[in-house]
Design a protein around this motif. Structure first.
Motif, PDB file in Angstrom:
ATOM      1  N   GLN A   1       0.487  -5.489  -8.386  1.00 43.25           N
ATOM      2  CA  GLN A   1      -0.093  -4.147  -8.292  1.00 43.25           C
ATOM      3  C   GLN A   1       0.991  -3.085  -8.099  1.00 43.25           C
ATOM      4  O   GLN A   1       0.894  -1.988  -8.651  1.00 43.25           O
ATOM      5  N   MET A   2       2.009  -3.404  -7.338  1.00 43.57           N
ATOM      6  CA  MET A   2       3.128  -2.479  -7.125  1.00 43.57           C
ATOM      7  C   MET A   2       3.876  -2.228  -8.435  1.00 43.57           C
ATOM      8  O   MET A   2       4.212  -1.093  -8.770  1.00 43.57           O
TER       9      MET A   2
ATOM     10  N   GLU B   1      -0.371  -8.456  -4.709  1.00 45.80           N
ATOM     11  CA  GLU B   1       0.184  -7.191  -4.229  1.00 45.80           C
ATOM     12  C   GLU B   1       1.420  -6.796  -5.044  1.00 45.80           C
ATOM     13  O   GLU B   1       1.571  -5.644  -5.441  1.00 45.80           O
TER      14      GLU B   1
ATOM     15  N   SER C   1       4.016   1.575  -1.059  1.00 48.66           N
ATOM     16  CA  SER C   1       4.750   1.674  -2.323  1.00 48.66           C
ATOM     17  C   SER C   1       3.837   2.172  -3.438  1.00 48.66           C
ATOM     18  O   SER C   1       4.237   3.008  -4.256  1.00 48.66           O
ATOM     19  N   ILE C   2       2.622   1.660  -3.469  1.00 49.16           N
ATOM     20  CA  ILE C   2       1.662   2.080  -4.507  1.00 49.16           C
ATOM     21  C   ILE C   2       1.292   3.543  -4.331  1.00 49.16           C
ATOM     22  O   ILE C   2       1.244   4.310  -5.306  1.00 49.16           O
TER      23      ILE C   2
ATOM     24  N   ASN D   1       2.071   6.405  -7.058  1.00 46.67           N
ATOM     25  CA  ASN D   1       0.978   7.245  -7.577  1.00 46.67           C
ATOM     26  C   ASN D   1       1.225   8.723  -7.334  1.00 46.67           C
ATOM     27  O   ASN D   1       0.624   9.573  -8.008  1.00 46.67           O
TER      28      ASN D   1
ATOM     29  N   ALA E   1       1.746  -0.058 -10.690  1.00 49.88           N
ATOM     30  CA  ALA E   1       1.711   1.340 -10.243  1.00 49.88           C
ATOM     31  C   ALA E   1       2.978   2.082 -10.668  1.00 49.88           C
ATOM     32  O   ALA E   1       2.921   3.232 -11.115  1.00 49.88           O
TER      33      ALA E   1
ATOM     34  N   SER F   1       0.825  -1.213   0.000  1.00 49.96           N
ATOM     35  CA  SER F   1       0.000   0.000   0.000  1.00 49.96           C
ATOM     36  C   SER F   1       0.857   1.260   0.000  1.00 49.96           C
ATOM     37  O   SER F   1       0.573   2.225  -0.728  1.00 49.96           O
TER      38      SER F   1
END
Length: 339
Positions: free
Chosen positions: A107-108, A104, A82-83, A87, A111, A80
């Motif tokens: 997702q990283m 996860e 890192s994302i 962003n 992003a 969370s």
């Protein structure tokens, strides 16, 4: 070029002993802000470096003009944070394990890609002098193909390392998610992949808590792994190597054997089938008791300065994490897991 403005999320042991001092020693970096849920801890390091302290990393991101962040928090926060940083348009150096699930990690990576920033994972074992030398020797071809191996990483546990001792988040499963395997095993899966320039395609894991009372995170793991090349080896992670830690690797190859980190003072030993023995004194590896520069922070800064994607990328971190996740699946199912 103006200095790279950096913030650090999490001000515990890995930040205090590696990230923060190594950023401070780099002439291209300005430490701007620190975030930690414990206000006093953030304020203490902030005062030392003339920076600002926050208890909420989101407030930090909102208020500070930055180029990059280090994420040095409990494992469950890696993704969370890192994302959110990616962003915000910031380069990210995240401690290992990069995430707690494959999803996860993906997702990283997405992003970072979407925002045009770098994502690097703190797998410092690739950069330790004995490991660098060992890879140079192996890549030269003099030992031929690797046939079998063993690699191990063990110490007495986070209670002697963490700033919170036995009360550390390392022992709380909801924050750590995984124990010795997330702390040490993922280093070894990353290192053996890197050293052999090969991928682990099958893993059998024997993982459990054998001695650390009052915790349900793993303190020991022994895994059998098969590489794409066909080489087979063992990978061990332990928090119960009391008094005598281990960060050793032995490779048995077509033309001899290479021992890495097994003899103090002779960090790499090559024993060839023709009877010759070569020893290399290239400098010790970092331990909890004796810190040496990790090389990770300087590599991260160099990537940013030269606009060159980091070698230890999010993709690399995810491949190494997937080995560990596969080992847990093997432990849970009693089956060999194909990766």
């Amino acid at each position: 070029m103006s200095k790279i403005r950096v913030a650090v999320f999490g001000c515990g042991a890995i930040a205090q002993r590696r990230h923060i001092p190594e950023y401070a020693a780099n002439p291209n970096v300005e430490l701007v802000a620190f975030a930690d849920p414990l206000k006093e801890r953030a304020e203490e390091v902030a005062a030392q470096y003339g920076a600002k302290a926050y208890t909420d990393y989101k407030e930090l991101l909102k208020n500070e003009k930055l180029d990059a962040v280090s994420v040095c928090t409990p494992n469950y926060l890696h993704a969370s944070m890192s994302i959110d940083a990616a962003n915000a348009g910031l380069h990210v150096l995240v401690e290992k394990p990069m995430a707690t699930t494959k999803e996860e990690g993906e997702q990283m990576i997405e992003a970072a890609r979407k925002n045009g920033v770098f994502l690097m994972v703190g797998h410092n074992q690739r950069l330790m002098p004995p490991h660098v030398k060992a890879k140079e020797i192996l890549d030269s071809g003099k030992l031929g193909r690797v046939l079998t191996f063993r690699t191990s990483f063990g110490h007495g546990g986070p209670e002697s390392w963490s700033v919170d001792g036995r009360d550390s988040w390392f022992f709380r499963k909801d924050e750590a998610i995984m124990g010795a395997m997330g702390d040490l095993g993922v280093h070894k899966s990353d290192f053996i992949r890197y050293l052999l320039n090969d991928e682990i395609v099958e893993v059998a894991g024997f993982i459990g808590t054998v001695h650390k009372e009052g915790t349900d995170v793993d303190d020991n793991a022994t895994c059998i792994v098969r590489m794409k090349s066909g080489a087979v080896g063992t990978l061990m992670a332990s928090w119960t190597h009391y008094r005598s830690g281990d960060n050793g690797t032995v490779l048995w190859c077509e033309n001899g054997c290479m021992k890495i980190g097994t003899v103090e003072g002779d960090e790499v030993i090559v024993e060839l089938t023709n009877g010759t023995v070569e020893t290399y004194k290239v400098g010790a590896m970092a331990t909890n008791e004796k810190q040496v520069p990790s090389g990770v922070i300087d590599a991260f800064v160099e990537s940013i300065l030269t606009n060159t994607p980091p070698q230890i990328s999010g993709e690399e971190g995810l491949r190494s994490l997937n080995v560990i996740l596969g080992a847990f699946e093997s432990q849970d199912t009693g089956k060999i897991v194909k990766l």
